[in-house]
Design a protein around this motif. Sequence first.
Motif, PDB file in Angstrom:
ATOM      1  N   SER A 141       0.943  -1.274   0.141  1.00  0.00           N
ATOM      2  CA  SER A 141       0.084  -0.050  -0.036  1.00  0.00           C
ATOM      3  C   SER A 141       0.734   1.260   0.072  1.00  0.00           C
ATOM      4  O   SER A 141       0.521   2.172  -0.792  1.00  0.00           O
ATOM      5  CB  SER A 141      -0.954   0.075   1.115  1.00  0.00           C
ATOM      6  OG  SER A 141      -1.990  -1.270   1.203  1.00  0.00           O
ATOM      7  N   HIS A 144       1.976   1.872  -3.277  1.00  0.00           N
ATOM      8  CA  HIS A 144       1.091   2.431  -4.218  1.00  0.00           C
ATOM      9  C   HIS A 144       1.067   3.955  -3.927  1.00  0.00           C
ATOM     10  O   HIS A 144       0.943   4.838  -4.699  1.00  0.00           O
ATOM     11  CB  HIS A 144      -0.241   1.919  -3.744  1.00  0.00           C
ATOM     12  CG  HIS A 144      -1.357   1.995  -5.102  1.00  0.00           C
ATOM     13  ND1 HIS A 144      -2.696   1.919  -4.749  1.00  0.00           N
ATOM     14  CD2 HIS A 144      -1.193   2.414  -6.166  1.00  0.00           C
ATOM     15  CE1 HIS A 144      -3.118   2.000  -5.958  1.00  0.00           C
ATOM     16  NE2 HIS A 144      -2.505   2.308  -6.790  1.00  0.00           N
ATOM     17  N   GLY A 148       1.689   7.189  -6.181  1.00  0.00           N
ATOM     18  CA  GLY A 148       0.836   8.112  -6.146  1.00  0.00           C
ATOM     19  C   GLY A 148       1.452   9.678  -6.011  1.00  0.00           C
ATOM     20  O   GLY A 148       1.077  10.366  -6.909  1.00  0.00           O
ATOM     21  N   ALA A 265      -4.067  11.272  -8.614  1.00  0.00           N
ATOM     22  CA  ALA A 265      -2.914  10.974  -7.831  1.00  0.00           C
ATOM     23  C   ALA A 265      -2.841  11.238  -6.261  1.00  0.00           C
ATOM     24  O   ALA A 265      -2.576  10.526  -5.422  1.00  0.00           O
ATOM     25  CB  ALA A 265      -1.619  11.113  -8.368  1.00  0.00           C
ATOM     26  N   THR A 268      -5.206   9.427  -4.136  1.00  0.00           N
ATOM     27  CA  THR A 268      -4.710   8.163  -3.925  1.00  0.00           C
ATOM     28  C   THR A 268      -3.559   8.205  -2.536  1.00  0.00           C
ATOM     29  O   THR A 268      -3.646   7.582  -1.860  1.00  0.00           O
ATOM     30  CB  THR A 268      -3.833   7.594  -5.182  1.00  0.00           C
ATOM     31  OG1 THR A 268      -4.605   7.233  -6.298  1.00  0.00           O
ATOM     32  CG2 THR A 268      -3.141   6.202  -4.578  1.00  0.00           C
ATOM     33  N   GLN A 272      -5.015   6.138   0.498  1.00  0.00           N
ATOM     34  CA  GLN A 272      -4.913   4.901   0.306  1.00  0.00           C
ATOM     35  C   GLN A 272      -4.586   4.090   1.679  1.00  0.00           C
ATOM     36  O   GLN A 272      -5.204   2.938   1.660  1.00  0.00           O
ATOM     37  CB  GLN A 272      -3.267   4.636  -0.461  1.00  0.00           C
ATOM     38  CG  GLN A 272      -2.857   3.255  -0.656  1.00  0.00           C
ATOM     39  CD  GLN A 272      -3.786   2.481  -1.577  1.00  0.00           C
ATOM     40  OE1 GLN A 272      -3.774   2.154  -2.628  1.00  0.00           O
ATOM     41  NE2 GLN A 272      -4.416   1.406  -0.918  1.00  0.00           N
ATOM     42  N   ALA A 319      -9.666   5.869  -9.216  1.00  0.00           N
ATOM     43  CA  ALA A 319      -8.723   5.586  -8.182  1.00  0.00           C
ATOM     44  C   ALA A 319      -8.980   5.027  -6.861  1.00  0.00           C
ATOM     45  O   ALA A 319      -8.334   4.443  -6.484  1.00  0.00           O
ATOM     46  CB  ALA A 319      -8.413   7.319  -7.704  1.00  0.00           C
ATOM     47  N   GLN A 322      -8.403   1.456  -7.800  1.00  0.00           N
ATOM     48  CA  GLN A 322      -7.082   0.908  -7.569  1.00  0.00           C
ATOM     49  C   GLN A 322      -6.783   0.754  -6.182  1.00  0.00           C
ATOM     50  O   GLN A 322      -5.875  -0.041  -5.821  1.00  0.00           O
ATOM     51  CB  GLN A 322      -6.156   1.935  -8.518  1.00  0.00           C
ATOM     52  CG  GLN A 322      -6.323   1.699  -9.917  1.00  0.00           C
ATOM     53  CD  GLN A 322      -6.217   0.482 -10.478  1.00  0.00           C
ATOM     54  OE1 GLN A 322      -5.106  -0.309 -10.170  1.00  0.00           O
ATOM     55  NE2 GLN A 322      -7.126  -0.294 -11.417  1.00  0.00           N
ATOM     56  N   MET A 323      -7.201   1.792  -5.399  1.00  0.00           N
ATOM     57  CA  MET A 323      -6.856   1.611  -4.109  1.00  0.00           C
ATOM     58  C   MET A 323      -7.296   0.267  -3.392  1.00  0.00           C
ATOM     59  O   MET A 323      -6.610  -0.243  -2.511  1.00  0.00           O
ATOM     60  CB  MET A 323      -7.552   2.755  -3.219  1.00  0.00           C
ATOM     61  CG  MET A 323      -6.941   3.896  -3.309  1.00  0.00           C
ATOM     62  SD  MET A 323      -7.677   5.374  -2.264  1.00  0.00           S
ATOM     63  CE  MET A 323      -7.845   6.863  -3.581  1.00  0.00           C
TER      64      MET A 323
END
Length: 420
Positions: A141, A144, A148, A265, A268, A272, A319, A322-323
Motif C-alpha cells: 500500500s 502505491h 501516487g 494521484a 490516492t 490509500q 482511483a 485501484q486503492m
Amino acid sequence: MTIFPSAWRALPRPALLGLFLFFCAGFADGAMVPFFPLWASSEANIPIGAIGLLFACYAGGELVAAPLIGGIADRVGRRPVLVLSALGVGCGFTALFFVHGVVATAIVLLLTGMCESVLHPTILTVIADVTVPSTHPRWFSLAHVSSGAGQILGPACGALLALISLSSVFLAGGVMLLLGGIVMLVALAETIGSGRGDEGADEAGEEGLSALLPAFRDGRLAKLLVWVVLFEISGNWIEAVIPLYAHDAGTLAPSGVGALFAYAAALTVGLQMLVSRFAETRSALWLTIGAGISTIAAFALLAASPAMISLVAAVSLCAVAQMLVGPLVPTAVNALAPSARRASYMAASSVAVDLKDSLGPSIGTALYALAPRLPWVAGIPLVAIASLGLGAAIGRARNPSRPSEDDATPQLGSAVENYR
C-alpha cells in the motif's frame, strides 16, 4: 505488527529506497502518460486509431523481455537489476524528447519497455525480501502511495512543461528516473539473500530457465493473472482515452488534463492507507466487487457526458478502485511464490500489467476512433465480469483443492488473511 515504528531509521533501508524508486517511476509515468496521446495527435501527426499502437510498443518491449529476463534478479541480484533498469528507462524517456517520426519513436519505446520489464517487479521483490509477510499488504500500500505521490508531481510538472512543448514532459520523466538509478547505485545494498536459506538458493540455481516462467508452472498464479489482465485492460482506458475525450469535447486543455490526473494521484496518496485499513476487514471478493462497481460508475458517468464534473468524478472513482485492488494483487502473488523464485513470480505478475498497458490503450483508442462513447459503454460489462472472476480466483487460491508442486510455497490464505 506495524510497519510504522517511532523512528524512520528503524525501517529497512532497502524497502525505503524501493519506495523512493516507486516515486521516481510514478513521476515519470505521470509526466508522460496523460500527455502522450496529445503529443502523438498534435505534434507527431499520428492518427488517433494508431496512438494505441505506440503504447503497445512500450508494453511490447516489456512482454518480449519479461519471459527472458524477468527472473534475472533471482540469479544476479536485485541491486544491479534495479540500477540498470532505472537508468535504461530514464535514458529511454529522455530520448523521446529528441526523436522524431513514428518509426524512431516506436523503436525507443520498445527498448525502454525492455528495460522497464524488470523495474517494478524487482522493487516489490526488494521490499518483500526485507519485510515480514504479515506486513506486506501495508508495504505494498505504501508503494502505491509512493507511486501516487510521484503521479501528483509528474502531471503537475507536465502541465507546466506542456505550455512550452508537449515533448518536454519526456525529458522531465527521464531525468527523474536517471536520478533514481543513481541513488540505487550509491545507496542500495543487495537483498537477494534476505529471508531465505541456502537450500532456496540452490533450488534457484538448479531450476535455471524454467524458473523464469512460473505462470506456466503454477496454475493458481496463471488463473489469477488472467483475471487481473481483464480487469486492468478496461481500467487503463481512463488514462489512455480521457485525454482525447476531454480535449476533443473542449472540456480540458493539455494543462488541464495534467491537473486532472495530478488530482487523481493526490486522492490516492491521501486515502490509500485509510482504504487499506478499511479493507483489512473485508474479503478479497468484496474488495474486487467494490472496485468493479466503482469503475462501472465511472464509465457510466463518462458515457453520459464529457463535462468537467463527470471527468472529476470518474477519475475519483477509478482511483478508489485501484486503492482497493492495487495492494491485494502483489500480496497474493508474493504469497504464492517460493522464496527462491520471488522475483520470477513478481515478473510474471508484471507481464499481466504489461498486457494491460499494451492491449488497454490499443483497444481503448481504437474504440474511441469508432465512437467517442464506445469505450465507456463496452467497458461496463467487461469490468463486471472481470471483477467477479478476479475475486473468485483469489478465493480459490486461498483454499486450494490440492497442493501445488512447490510444497514449500507459502499458502495464499495466510497472507491474504493478514490483509483481511
